[in-house]
Scaffold this active site. Sequence first.
Site, mmCIF file in Angstrom:
data_model
loop_
_atom_site.group_PDB
_atom_site.id
_atom_site.type_symbol
_atom_site.label_atom_id
_atom_site.label_comp_id
_atom_site.label_asym_id
_atom_site.label_seq_id
_atom_site.Cartn_x
_atom_site.Cartn_y
_atom_site.Cartn_z
ATOM 1 N N PRO A 11 0.835 -1.096 -0.066
ATOM 2 C CG PRO A 11 -0.109 -1.166 2.156
ATOM 3 C CD PRO A 11 0.681 -2.030 1.230
ATOM 4 C CG ASN A 12 -0.276 4.361 1.441
ATOM 5 O OD1 ASN A 12 -1.181 4.801 1.030
ATOM 6 N ND2 ASN A 12 -0.286 3.697 2.596
ATOM 7 N NE ARG A 19 4.098 6.273 1.604
ATOM 8 C CZ ARG A 19 4.368 5.133 2.023
ATOM 9 N NH1 ARG A 19 4.776 4.152 1.123
ATOM 10 N NH2 ARG A 19 4.142 4.807 3.301
ATOM 11 C CE1 TYR A 24 8.939 4.718 2.817
ATOM 12 C CE2 TYR A 24 7.539 6.583 2.965
ATOM 13 C CZ TYR A 24 8.198 5.360 3.312
ATOM 14 O OH TYR A 24 7.539 4.975 4.647
ATOM 15 C CG ASN A 75 8.368 -2.184 0.080
ATOM 16 O OD1 ASN A 75 7.907 -2.366 1.120
ATOM 17 N ND2 ASN A 75 8.895 -1.170 -0.337
ATOM 18 C CB ALA A 78 1.773 -0.151 6.340
ATOM 19 C CD GLU A 99 10.708 -7.691 5.204
ATOM 20 O OE1 GLU A 99 10.908 -8.729 5.794
ATOM 21 O OE2 GLU A 99 10.308 -6.699 5.781
ATOM 22 C CG HIS A 101 11.300 -2.787 4.013
ATOM 23 N ND1 HIS A 101 10.020 -2.322 4.029
ATOM 24 C CD2 HIS A 101 11.503 -3.684 4.560
ATOM 25 C CE1 HIS A 101 9.373 -3.471 4.826
ATOM 26 N NE2 HIS A 101 10.394 -4.263 5.216
ATOM 27 C CB SER A 103 12.826 3.999 4.768
ATOM 28 O OG SER A 103 11.869 3.122 5.193
ATOM 29 N NE ARG A 108 10.708 5.670 8.466
ATOM 30 C CZ ARG A 108 9.661 5.413 7.318
ATOM 31 N NH1 ARG A 108 9.761 4.666 6.654
ATOM 32 N NH2 ARG A 108 8.778 6.245 7.452
HETATM 33 C C1 DQA Z 1 8.375 1.030 3.584
HETATM 34 C C2 DQA Z 1 8.610 1.025 4.965
HETATM 35 C C3 DQA Z 1 7.361 0.789 5.707
HETATM 36 O O1 DQA Z 1 7.304 1.067 7.171
HETATM 37 C C4 DQA Z 1 6.209 1.588 5.448
HETATM 38 O O2 DQA Z 1 5.085 1.286 5.975
HETATM 39 C C5 DQA Z 1 6.153 1.781 3.521
HETATM 40 C C6 DQA Z 1 7.155 1.719 2.990
HETATM 41 C C7 DQA Z 1 9.736 1.261 2.798
HETATM 42 O O3 DQA Z 1 9.765 0.685 1.446
HETATM 43 O O4 DQA Z 1 10.609 1.707 3.274
HETATM 44 O O5 DQA Z 1 4.830 1.937 3.300
HETATM 45 O O6 DQA Z 1 8.057 -0.489 3.128
#
Ligand code: DQA
Length: 149
Positions: A11-12, A19, A24, A75, A78, A99, A101, A103, A108
């Site tokens: 998501p997002n 964003r 990011y 990825n 959340a 997996e 990410h 960030s 964090r």
């Molecule tokens: C994320 C890190 C997650 O904590 C966050 O909720 C995201 C992006 C990242 O790619 O850094 O949506 O997965």
Amino acid sequence: MPKPIYVLSGPNLNLLGTREPEIYGHQTLNDVQALCAARAAAFGCEVVFRQSNHEGELVDWIQEAREKASALVLNPAAYGHTSVALLDALKMLVIPVIECHLSNPAAREEFRRQTYVSLAATGVISGFGAASYELAVEAAAGLIGAAKR
Ligand code: DQA
């Protein structure tokens, strides 16, 4: 050619580039897709690249990957921190799961330090921005025995 490497984003991440760019980055998800395709091609592989804001759709795609993928780069965004459903789906896979990410969640907020997905991941790549995806695709290619061309 091996089965494709599935690259799934949660998501997002459809709004990548606009964003929270200070976290990011400025590259869009289309940019990331192009980077993944190029890195896979360097190993003679292809990617299937998809994003969803919906947990169940991600579960469906992970299940699909059981049959159709040689490896999975995920990825979970959340959902990684919340979703037992994603974890359970991943546990059914016998292919490598990377997996990734953009960030570094470990650096964090406290609530980002736990990821359910990590329990089923072969490895985790975090903190390199869009390059996290490229590195994850390269790791996947290595794990399935694809050689650099
Ligand atoms: C994320 C890190 C997650 O904590 C966050 O909720 C995201 C992006 C990242 O790619 O850094 O949506 O997965």
